[in-house]
Design a protein around this motif. Structure first.
Motif, PDB file in Angstrom:
ATOM      1  N   VAL A 110       0.854  -1.196   0.000  1.00  0.00           N
ATOM      2  CA  VAL A 110       0.000   0.000   0.000  1.00  0.00           C
ATOM      3  C   VAL A 110       0.884   1.238   0.000  1.00  0.00           C
ATOM      4  O   VAL A 110       1.814   1.344   0.810  1.00  0.00           O
ATOM      5  CB  VAL A 110      -0.932   0.004   1.231  1.00  0.00           C
ATOM      6  CG1 VAL A 110      -1.822   1.252   1.216  1.00  0.00           C
ATOM      7  CG2 VAL A 110      -1.795  -1.256   1.259  1.00  0.00           C
ATOM      8  N   TYR A 111       0.592   2.165  -0.894  1.00  0.00           N
ATOM      9  CA  TYR A 111       1.378   3.378  -1.044  1.00  0.00           C
ATOM     10  C   TYR A 111       0.462   4.598  -1.101  1.00  0.00           C
ATOM     11  O   TYR A 111      -0.690   4.506  -1.530  1.00  0.00           O
ATOM     12  CB  TYR A 111       2.201   3.357  -2.343  1.00  0.00           C
ATOM     13  CG  TYR A 111       3.162   2.206  -2.475  1.00  0.00           C
ATOM     14  CD1 TYR A 111       4.507   2.357  -2.132  1.00  0.00           C
ATOM     15  CD2 TYR A 111       2.741   0.968  -2.959  1.00  0.00           C
ATOM     16  CE1 TYR A 111       5.402   1.304  -2.266  1.00  0.00           C
ATOM     17  CE2 TYR A 111       3.622  -0.091  -3.096  1.00  0.00           C
ATOM     18  CZ  TYR A 111       4.954   0.083  -2.746  1.00  0.00           C
ATOM     19  OH  TYR A 111       5.835  -0.962  -2.875  1.00  0.00           O
ATOM     20  N   TYR A 112       1.019   5.739  -0.678  1.00  0.00           N
ATOM     21  CA  TYR A 112       0.375   7.004  -1.035  1.00  0.00           C
ATOM     22  C   TYR A 112       1.442   7.969  -1.532  1.00  0.00           C
ATOM     23  O   TYR A 112       2.625   7.860  -1.181  1.00  0.00           O
ATOM     24  CB  TYR A 112      -0.451   7.591   0.112  1.00  0.00           C
ATOM     25  CG  TYR A 112       0.309   8.108   1.308  1.00  0.00           C
ATOM     26  CD1 TYR A 112       0.901   9.381   1.297  1.00  0.00           C
ATOM     27  CD2 TYR A 112       0.404   7.354   2.478  1.00  0.00           C
ATOM     28  CE1 TYR A 112       1.571   9.870   2.400  1.00  0.00           C
ATOM     29  CE2 TYR A 112       1.081   7.832   3.588  1.00  0.00           C
ATOM     30  CZ  TYR A 112       1.660   9.098   3.545  1.00  0.00           C
ATOM     31  OH  TYR A 112       2.332   9.580   4.633  1.00  0.00           O
ATOM     32  N   TYR A 113       1.003   8.905  -2.370  1.00  0.00           N
ATOM     33  CA  TYR A 113       1.904   9.856  -3.020  1.00  0.00           C
ATOM     34  C   TYR A 113       1.340  11.262  -2.857  1.00  0.00           C
ATOM     35  O   TYR A 113       0.150  11.501  -3.111  1.00  0.00           O
ATOM     36  CB  TYR A 113       2.057   9.531  -4.509  1.00  0.00           C
ATOM     37  CG  TYR A 113       2.597   8.150  -4.777  1.00  0.00           C
ATOM     38  CD1 TYR A 113       3.968   7.934  -4.922  1.00  0.00           C
ATOM     39  CD2 TYR A 113       1.749   7.045  -4.860  1.00  0.00           C
ATOM     40  CE1 TYR A 113       4.480   6.658  -5.154  1.00  0.00           C
ATOM     41  CE2 TYR A 113       2.240   5.771  -5.086  1.00  0.00           C
ATOM     42  CZ  TYR A 113       3.599   5.577  -5.232  1.00  0.00           C
ATOM     43  OH  TYR A 113       4.097   4.321  -5.455  1.00  0.00           O
ATOM     44  N   VAL A 114       2.184  12.170  -2.415  1.00  0.00           N
ATOM     45  CA  VAL A 114       1.782  13.565  -2.241  1.00  0.00           C
ATOM     46  C   VAL A 114       2.883  14.459  -2.802  1.00  0.00           C
ATOM     47  O   VAL A 114       4.032  14.024  -2.981  1.00  0.00           O
ATOM     48  CB  VAL A 114       1.548  13.912  -0.758  1.00  0.00           C
ATOM     49  CG1 VAL A 114       0.353  13.143  -0.193  1.00  0.00           C
ATOM     50  CG2 VAL A 114       2.802  13.638   0.083  1.00  0.00           C
ATOM     51  N   LEU A 115       2.537  15.689  -3.087  1.00  0.00           N
ATOM     52  CA  LEU A 115       3.540  16.654  -3.515  1.00  0.00           C
ATOM     53  C   LEU A 115       4.403  17.047  -2.317  1.00  0.00           C
ATOM     54  O   LEU A 115       3.987  16.913  -1.162  1.00  0.00           O
ATOM     55  CB  LEU A 115       2.850  17.872  -4.132  1.00  0.00           C
ATOM     56  CG  LEU A 115       2.159  17.589  -5.472  1.00  0.00           C
ATOM     57  CD1 LEU A 115       1.299  18.771  -5.905  1.00  0.00           C
ATOM     58  CD2 LEU A 115       3.174  17.243  -6.559  1.00  0.00           C
ATOM     59  N   PRO A 116       5.622  17.483  -2.553  1.00  0.00           N
ATOM     60  CA  PRO A 116       6.558  17.769  -1.453  1.00  0.00           C
ATOM     61  C   PRO A 116       5.961  18.719  -0.418  1.00  0.00           C
ATOM     62  O   PRO A 116       5.286  19.696  -0.754  1.00  0.00           O
ATOM     63  CB  PRO A 116       7.746  18.415  -2.178  1.00  0.00           C
ATOM     64  CG  PRO A 116       7.696  17.858  -3.559  1.00  0.00           C
ATOM     65  CD  PRO A 116       6.241  17.712  -3.879  1.00  0.00           C
TER      66      PRO A 116
END
Length: 851
Positions: free
Chosen positions: A225-231
């Motif tokens: 499970v992953y999540y991705y956000v902007l810096p």
């Protein structure tokens, strides 16, 4: 006003130009799509190669029409010895095969193309003079039929295929697509990301997101499970997505089918035009759901996250065959929001979530239009994605759970998923799964609640007859009924308790209380009266424990039974209905019970609804009760109390609101207090609101409350402040709120009307999509005929939601022009008389209490 043939006094759902829609014919089965994509964030372009593998069905195929809108086709080639040529046909491209694909045989072909500044499907985010801090990135949104804007395909949900995607981006950028990440390879100053999705999925679930995203892997079970956000948003991402592994565990156990894909990713993007999108294995989420610690006090991303995750089963693994059955996607996902609430927070939260679904559906049905859940008469598929599809669909599943019982219901859901995984489904597939797993023939149930519009409007009365030793229960359906619109038929459980415990049970479920007797009533006519033999008067009557009946239910139980329900029924929906009955009654005993509830009630949702019901009465006692409880420890109760105080134009209410309008631990309490303060029209309000609207809070929550308050002030000084708040460069949520506030100001102050109309008209073509929709809503709210030309021109707008909302707004404005001015004045007079009546009734009650 036009009326629905199937729903007296309700607007028609279908607008001019609507037509019945059916899925297209198929000549081939698409088995695989491989996309090689090179996005260019600087020029807002995409260079692509789409390799499609098809198998001819029962006849030879010499030509295949594919959907392709605004794509610059560069070249095409066959990969299996066939010659392939292309011919553009409007929004399609015809692929010619020489020789034809023989029946049952396969063919592979590649189309090279380029998309430049696409109008839909693929969106580029970039800094502008008004928003210079935006980080460049790009994302796709293919639902409902917008994949065609970024790759050539058969763009309809009944087409399922495996996919693979390779995305070439500058080194330092990240790319997300469907399935397992099988390769991440640097190639000079570029990085190639390759994904493989080996479970077939519909075209509209295909995705690509690129940008400088930060990757976070979450600890969990078997599924990565992953999540991705902007810096800079990493901590906000953990608050938003932190419970995802737990949700997977809950859904796997509840559904009985393991999470079906190699991994699960969520990526938060800017300027997203929905809340979330359930792209297979790779959900796109709005960055508006990322939130700070203060917001986390009484805001949660869990409903959104659970909804999109549930789609991985209901929508992705099982996909509606055509859009008319899209409730099998959205109704299920909405229902599973509540299922996770139950597992995470308890049954009371589950039931309150379902109660809210019913309330939101009822609002749309009463104020907008009525339609069956399954319906194929529309202009654009997006029109179907409404409260009927989502909330009513969820409420139907809750009712089905009550009808079948716990074990049968979950056995049926498991069978439905197991029998149809990887397939396209229609509602009949669910009906058959229920029949196979339980033996129950539920076709009549689905005919009434899914294929027919509307719901029962139920009034429940109860009285004990000591002389004849029976309990009289009357269930009346108030909606219009006749031969064409028969009353609803349903069975409802009544619980009868001869004694009650002093301590209220929480998270009790729909089971029996100690000593409770259950009676089933079969309702078939518009008015039914039932007599239950009883030796003594019961202490508590429980109508429909579990709130399974999908309808607008009003209690008229009488004070004693209503008070007993508020104090002792473990069902939160029953306590809310009792609180509403007591608030309407307003007698000293009713008021005392409501006062006591703010000290004794364990569930915040009951108190929030009670506060709203108390505020609507506008009675003197009501303002006293609310003022006494504005400092309640639960922020969601404080929020509701603050909002309810806005019903009173009293200095005492403004005094109570002012401290919370200036400061509270909760963004939302402060926002509600600001809005309510404006409604009091207190002379101190303007300065407080004008200062608050200049602040900067998470998602503009506080500033939006200030904007709404300024709109309610009926003060011309608010006009330039609100106009400024609508300008580009301001927080999007504030801009939307300010437009609604301007419409309200224009309603209240005639001298501001022309300036307000000019501003709203200018925003009807706003570059921010959600602001444009807010402008349409503001135009409809103000109802001025000068909006008709601009709204009519939006009928040729590119987005289906814009077209729908604009046409509905224009229709309502035209209807409003036919309402005589005297009627508008009379409405105000009636409101004044009602308030005078409430004050008089309060004085009579006070005198009665003294005598």
């Amino acid at each position: 006003m036009t009326f629905d043939d199937q729903a007296p006094a309700h607007r028609r759902f279908e607008l001019p130009g609507a037509a019945p829609h059916y899925g297209p014919d198929k000549t081939v089965d698409v088995e695989h799509i491989h996309l090689h994509l090179i996005p260019d964030l600087a020029t807002h372009a995409l260079q692509g190669e789409c390799t499609t593998t098809v198998r001819a069905l029962d006849e030879d195929v010499a030509e295949l029409e594919m959907d392709a809108v605004d794509l610059k086709i560069i070249d095409a080639s066959g990969l299996d010895g066939q010659k392939v040529t292309l011919k553009s046909r409007g929004q399609k491209v015809a692929v010619h095969f020489d020789p034809a694909i023989a029946a049952g045989e396969k063919a592979r072909f590649t189309i090279k193309y380029r998309a430049e500044r696409p109008r839909h499907g693929l969106f580029f985010v970039y800094p502008t003079p008004e928003y210079p801090k935006k980080i460049p990135h790009a994302w796709t949104q293919s639902q409902d039929e917008n994949a065609r804007y970024w790759f050539p395909c058969l763009d309809y949900p009944h087409e399922k295929q495996t996919t693979s995607t390779s995305v070439l981006v500058p080194k330092g950028q990240f790319a997300l697509a469907n399935g397992a990440l099988t390769k991440r390879e640097d190639q000079g100053d570029k990085t190639l990301f390759t994904y493989e999705q080996d479970v077939p999925h519909s075209t509209y679930l295909t995705t690509m997101v690129v940008g400088p995203f930060v990757e976070k892997q979450q600890a969990g079970g078997q599924t990565p499970v992953y999540y991705y956000v902007l810096p800079g948003r990493e901590a906000d991402g953990e608050r938003a997505f932190g419970k995802t592994p737990k949700m997977i565990e809950v859904f796997e156990k509840t559904i009985g089918t393991p999470y079906p894909y190699a991994r699960y990713s969520q990526i938060a993007v800017s300027d997203f035009i929905f809340g979330g999108m359930e792209n297979t294995s790779a959900t796109t989420q709005t960055d508006r759901t990322l939130h700070d610690e203060r917001a986390h006090l009484d805001f949660s991303s869990d409903p959104l996250v659970a909804h999109e995750l549930a789609h991985q089963w209901f929508g992705d693994l099982l996909t509606c065959r055509d859009w008319s059955h899209a409730w099998l996607n959205e109704g299920f996902a909405t229902y599973f929001e509540a299922v996770f609430r139950d597992a995470d927070l308890g049954y009371d939260e589950y039931l309150y979530d379902i109660f809210g679904c019913v309330e939101r559906y009822l609002d749309e049905d009463g104020s907008r239009y009525r339609r069956p859940i399954v319906y194929n008469n529309y202009r654009d598929p997006i029109e179907l994605f409404d409260r009927h599809l989502y909330e009513k669909g969820a409420a139907v599943l809750h009712m089905l759970r009550g009808e079948l019982g716990e074990k049968r219901f979950w056995r049926a859901i498991a069978r439905y998923v197991r029998d149809n995984e990887g397939r396209n489904v229609e509602t009949i597939d669910l009906i058959r799964a229920i029949e196979v797993s339980s033996g129950r023939n539920m076709r009549g149930f689905f005919d009434q609640w899914v294929f027919r519009g509307g719901h029962p409007e139920i009034t429940v009365e109860a009285a004990y007859d000591g002389k004849n030793k029976n309990l009289k229960i009357t269930v009346e359906q108030k909606q219009q009924t006749d031969d064409r619109h028969p009353p609803h038929r349903f069975a409802v459980q009544i619980g009868i308790c001869e004694f009650v415990r002093s301590e209220l049970e929480t998270n009790f479920g729909s089971g029996l209380l100690a000593g409770e007797r259950r009676v089933q009533l079969n309702v078939e006519r518009a008015r039914e009266t039932f007599f239950v033999p009883l030796e003594s008067e019961p202490k508590l009557i429980r109508f429909d424990p579990g709130a399974f009946i999908l309808g607008d239910v009003t209690y008229k139980l009488g004070n004693d039974f209503a008070i007993a329900t508020l104090c002792a029924d473990p069902d939160v929906a029953a306590r809310i209905r009792a609180a509403r009955e007591l608030a309407k009654d307003g007698s000293p005993a009713a008021v005392a019970a409501l006062r006591a509830a703010f000290s004794n009630e364990p569930f915040w949702g009951v108190l929030a609804e009670a506060a709203s019901a108390i505020g609507v009465t506008r009675a003197p006692w009501a303002s006293e009760v609310l003022r006494a409880n504005i400092g309640h420890k639960h922020p969601k109760v404080r929020r509701a109390v603050a909002g309810a105080l806005g019903h009173f134009r009293l200095k005492e209410c403004a005094d109570a609101l002012l401290p919370f309008a200036k400061k509270d631990d909760s963004y939302f309490v402060q926002s509600a207090a600001l809005h309510a303060l404006g409604k009091t029209r207190d002379q101190r309000a303007f300065d407080v609101l004008a200062a608050a609207i200049k602040g900067k809070s998470w998602n503009g929550v506080i500033e939006s409350g200030a904007a709404h308050g300024l709109g309610e002030l009926a003060d011309a000084r608010a006009l330039p402040v609100l106009i400024e708040a609508t300008s580009l460069g301001k927080e999007e949520a504030l801009r939307r709120s300010a437009l609604g506030a301007l419409a309200r100001l224009g309603e209240l102050l005639e001298e501001t009307r022309t300036a307000v109309i000019d501003v709203i008209t200018g925003r009807l073509s706003d570059p921010q999509f959600l602001v444009q929709l807010a402008a349409i809503g503001a135009a409809e709210q103000l109802g001025d005929r000068r909006f008709l030309g601009p709204l009519d021109r939006l009928n040729s707008a590119f987005d289906g939601r814009v077209r729908r909302d604009a046409m509905e707004a224009a229709i309502r404005i035209r209807e409003g022009q036919r309402v005589p001015a005297q009627v508008t004045g009379l409405r105000s007079d009636v409101d004044t008389l009602r308030e005078d009546h409430r004050k008089l009734q309060a004085k009579i009650d006070e005198l009665s209490a003294r005598s």
